[in-house]
Design an enzyme around this catalytic site. Structure first.
Site, PDB file in Angstrom:
ATOM      1  N   TYR A  81       0.815  -1.084  -0.038  1.00 42.01           N
ATOM      2  CA  TYR A  81       0.018   0.134   0.007  1.00 42.01           C
ATOM      3  C   TYR A  81       1.020   1.286   0.003  1.00 42.01           C
ATOM      4  O   TYR A  81       1.788   1.289   0.729  1.00 42.01           O
ATOM      5  CB  TYR A  81      -1.068  -0.043   1.241  1.00 42.01           C
ATOM      6  CG  TYR A  81      -2.242  -0.422   0.993  1.00 42.01           C
ATOM      7  CD1 TYR A  81      -3.062   0.502  -0.047  1.00 42.01           C
ATOM      8  CD2 TYR A  81      -2.843  -1.671   1.351  1.00 42.01           C
ATOM      9  CE1 TYR A  81      -4.343   0.126  -0.163  1.00 42.01           C
ATOM     10  CE2 TYR A  81      -4.166  -1.700   1.071  1.00 42.01           C
ATOM     11  CZ  TYR A  81      -4.973  -1.050   0.274  1.00 42.01           C
ATOM     12  OH  TYR A  81      -6.310  -1.333  -0.129  1.00 42.01           O
ATOM     13  N   GLU A 139      -0.678   4.768  -0.563  1.00 41.85           N
ATOM     14  CA  GLU A 139      -1.456   5.983  -0.605  1.00 41.85           C
ATOM     15  C   GLU A 139      -0.591   7.296  -0.487  1.00 41.85           C
ATOM     16  O   GLU A 139       0.197   7.277   0.549  1.00 41.85           O
ATOM     17  CB  GLU A 139      -2.726   5.770   0.372  1.00 41.85           C
ATOM     18  CG  GLU A 139      -3.728   5.110  -0.156  1.00 41.85           C
ATOM     19  CD  GLU A 139      -4.752   4.905   1.021  1.00 41.85           C
ATOM     20  OE1 GLU A 139      -4.835   5.575   2.107  1.00 41.85           O
ATOM     21  OE2 GLU A 139      -5.819   3.971   0.903  1.00 41.85           O
ATOM     22  N   ASP A 179      -7.865  13.274 -25.015  1.00 42.63           N
ATOM     23  CA  ASP A 179      -7.875  11.733 -24.904  1.00 42.63           C
ATOM     24  C   ASP A 179      -7.063  11.204 -25.810  1.00 42.63           C
ATOM     25  O   ASP A 179      -7.753  10.786 -26.915  1.00 42.63           O
ATOM     26  CB  ASP A 179      -9.272  11.149 -24.509  1.00 42.63           C
ATOM     27  CG  ASP A 179      -9.106   9.785 -23.921  1.00 42.63           C
ATOM     28  OD1 ASP A 179      -8.064   8.995 -24.166  1.00 42.63           O
ATOM     29  OD2 ASP A 179      -9.960   9.104 -23.513  1.00 42.63           O
ATOM     30  N   THR A 227      -4.355   5.958 -21.994  1.00 43.53           N
ATOM     31  CA  THR A 227      -4.133   4.546 -21.366  1.00 43.53           C
ATOM     32  C   THR A 227      -2.700   4.302 -21.673  1.00 43.53           C
ATOM     33  O   THR A 227      -1.939   4.796 -22.610  1.00 43.53           O
ATOM     34  CB  THR A 227      -5.211   3.478 -21.850  1.00 43.53           C
ATOM     35  OG1 THR A 227      -5.175   3.518 -23.374  1.00 43.53           O
ATOM     36  CG2 THR A 227      -6.472   3.676 -21.374  1.00 43.53           C
ATOM     37  N   LYS A 242      -2.266   0.374 -25.097  1.00 38.57           N
ATOM     38  CA  LYS A 242      -2.354   0.397 -26.585  1.00 38.57           C
ATOM     39  C   LYS A 242      -1.384   0.386 -27.535  1.00 38.57           C
ATOM     40  O   LYS A 242      -0.515  -0.437 -27.286  1.00 38.57           O
ATOM     41  CB  LYS A 242      -3.621   1.293 -26.983  1.00 38.57           C
ATOM     42  CG  LYS A 242      -4.961   1.058 -26.032  1.00 38.57           C
ATOM     43  CD  LYS A 242      -6.152   2.029 -26.184  1.00 38.57           C
ATOM     44  CE  LYS A 242      -7.429   1.926 -25.596  1.00 38.57           C
ATOM     45  NZ  LYS A 242      -7.659   2.268 -24.525  1.00 38.57           N
ATOM     46  N   ARG A 293      -1.522  -2.789 -18.467  1.00 35.05           N
ATOM     47  CA  ARG A 293      -3.047  -1.900 -18.453  1.00 35.05           C
ATOM     48  C   ARG A 293      -2.768  -0.853 -17.502  1.00 35.05           C
ATOM     49  O   ARG A 293      -2.018  -0.842 -16.519  1.00 35.05           O
ATOM     50  CB  ARG A 293      -4.056  -2.864 -18.023  1.00 35.05           C
ATOM     51  CG  ARG A 293      -4.166  -4.205 -19.091  1.00 35.05           C
ATOM     52  CD  ARG A 293      -5.707  -4.852 -18.711  1.00 35.05           C
ATOM     53  NE  ARG A 293      -6.637  -4.163 -19.287  1.00 35.05           N
ATOM     54  CZ  ARG A 293      -6.807  -4.019 -20.837  1.00 35.05           C
ATOM     55  NH1 ARG A 293      -6.291  -5.035 -21.302  1.00 35.05           N
ATOM     56  NH2 ARG A 293      -7.791  -3.397 -21.143  1.00 35.05           N
TER      57      ARG A 293
HETATM   58  N1  DSN Z   1     -12.378  -0.022 -25.239  1.00 38.56           N
HETATM   59  C1  DSN Z   1     -11.363   0.521 -25.820  1.00 38.56           C
HETATM   60  C2  DSN Z   1     -11.197   0.476 -27.257  1.00 38.56           C
HETATM   61  O1  DSN Z   1     -11.423  -0.795 -27.632  1.00 38.56           O
HETATM   62  O2  DSN Z   1     -11.145   1.108 -28.078  1.00 38.56           O
HETATM   63  C3  DSN Z   1     -11.310   2.041 -25.396  1.00 38.56           C
HETATM   64  O3  DSN Z   1     -11.362   2.069 -24.024  1.00 38.56           O
END
Ligand code: DSN
Length: 448
Positions: free
Chosen positions: A82, A84, A228, A254, A257, A263
């Site tokens: 932890y 925090e 975003d 994120t 990707k 993740r």
């Molecule tokens: N669900 C994702 C996508 O596949 O584009 C985005 O969060």
């Protein structure tokens, strides 16, 4: 004392105590059992997915293969801690290694994106976006963002999502003629609705975004510009897509990707919003950060800072363009007529009105090709059925595939859709896919 306590109560404590320093007892407590030894059922399922990932071609544009180093980082003992708070200001003791890790992740992310301030704690993209809205807006404020069925995202104002529940959402979409975002129309909407925030970013838009133009629109109504870049973060870091950082008040992405990390998500912002963003992430919306995930994010940022990363991102785009061109040669219409980034949308109505995106994705899965159904702009079908499928090249590029393989894959996809009723054809394509996968393994020596 002990003599007065029944043996049945003493025994478990005794065993625990006696075990502390013996390997035997740790193993009785399962502290040293491997996953395979202790839970073969779960191990088998995880292995099943390793085999699926190895033996199939994944063209889901929001997925990628994290490196072995990134995966190792996620499996470290940091998961036990932890922490925090923020580096060197924690609410727990024993956090010095966590402080070092988080400070390193922040430093690397700042270097990668040239950002003034970075928060590396959001557990996922939607949580990052939630923090941004909560830090900079009040419930009921107006957000101008892209429609989900034109390529936007759930967290950009879908009524069923928190964003649609708490904020007044005005949506822009793509033009019916060009299937591109019409910036004049967005500027008109901004003028009419006077949003507090303009959101730019999408999960199914195959073209480049010029953030300097978006900033002009936001400035025209004194709104925040929030980019975003979850889908395109790797392209931005690799300098093959226009950069949002100089023009945006705040940016989220994120990390799993095109960026090819674990993740999770990060928020980047101008220094003046740092305090509000940090306080909203913790303690506003989250408790303990996932330190193992932050460790893995630090590793991913280091990978993205290596010289070859830009070339990997450039190859993703070359591959996407080649795949798109070949699909069009094979008679498919692509939304907006092609792609400039890592993804594309096939309009299945260009082949037949009788095939939904869901059916096409299922036929392709049988042939060993994993894609996802997706609405196309002005779709007549529901989000569950759809008239489109979305394809992307990050994963097949991570496997080392290039333009030659893209042409083969486009032909396999075309045949799998056009000859979908023929089991023999699906079987033949499945075999070809397997051969291609074997020639381009995802990991050389990965053992669970
Ligand atoms: N669900 C994702 C996508 O596949 O584009 C985005 O969060």
């Amino acid at each position: 004392m002990l003599q007065s306590v029944p043996l049945s109560v003493i025994k478990p404590y005794y065993i625990q105590y006696a075990c502390l320093n013996t390997r035997k007892c740790y193993s009785e407590n399962r502290m040293n059992s491997s996953l395979q030894e202790f839970d073969p059922q779960v191990f088998e399922i995880a292995n099943e997915d390793l085999i699926r990932q190895q033996d199939t071609l994944t063209l889901i544009p929001s997925e990628n293969y994290a490196s072995k180093a990134v995966m190792q980082a996620q499996a470290t003992v940091l998961a036990n801690k932890y922490a925090e708070g923020y580096p060197y200001q924690r609410y727990y003791n024993g956090c010095l290694p966590c402080d070092k890790i988080e400070a390193l992740a922040i430093e690397r992310a700042k270097a990668l994106f040239n950002a003034e301030h970075v928060n590396v704690q959001p557990h996922a993209g939607t949580q990052a976006n939630m923090a941004i809205y909560q830090a900079l807006l009040k419930p009921g404020d107006t957000i101008l963002s892209m429609k989900l069925d034109h390529g936007g995202h759930l967290s950009h104002g879908l009524p069923q999502n928190f964003s649609g529940y708490y904020y007044n959402i005005i949506h822009y979409g793509v033009s019916p003629d060009t299937e591109l975002i019409d910036l004049d129309y967005v500027a008109d909407l901004a003028k009419e609705h006077q949003p507090e925030m303009v959101v730019v970013g999408a999960s199914a838009y195959p073209r480049l975004l010029d953030f300097s133009e978006w900033r002009k629109i936001a400035d025209s109504v004194d709104a925040y510009l929030f980019a975003d870049i979850s889908h395109i973060a790797g392209l931005v870091a690799g300098k093959v897509h226009p950069d949002p950082i100089p023009y945006s008040h705040v940016v989220s992405t994120t990390t799993h990707k095109t960026l090819r990390g674990p993740r999770g998500a990060i928020i980047m912002c101008k220094s003046e919003y740092a305090g509000d963003i940090d306080r909203t992430v913790f303690p506003g919306l989250q408790g303990g950060p996932f330190m193992h995930a932050i460790l893995a994010r630090a590793v991913a940022f280091k990978e993205a800072l290596q010289p070859g990363f830009g070339e990997y991102q450039a190859q993703i785009i070359r591959n996407a363009k080649t795949l798109a061109d070949q699909l069009m040669k094979n008679g498919f219409r692509l939304v907006s007529g092609g792609t400039d980034n890592h993804l594309m949308l096939i309009d299945l109505t260009s082949i037949t009105d009788k095939l939904s995106g869901r059916q096409a994705a299922n036929y392709l899965e049988e042939a060993g090709i994993t894609v996802n159904k997706n609405t196309i702009p002005f779709d007549k079908r529901s989000a569950n059925s759809t008239s489109g499928i979305r394809l992307g090249t990050p994963m097949i590029t991570s496997r080392g595939m290039k333009e030659t393989e893209m042409i083969v894959i486009a032909d396999l996809i075309s045949e799998a859709i056009k000859q979908r009723k023929k089991a023999s054809s699906r079987k033949r394509i499945r075999e070809k896919v397997r051969e291609l996968c074997q020639a381009f393994p995802i990991y050389e020596d990965l053992n669970l």
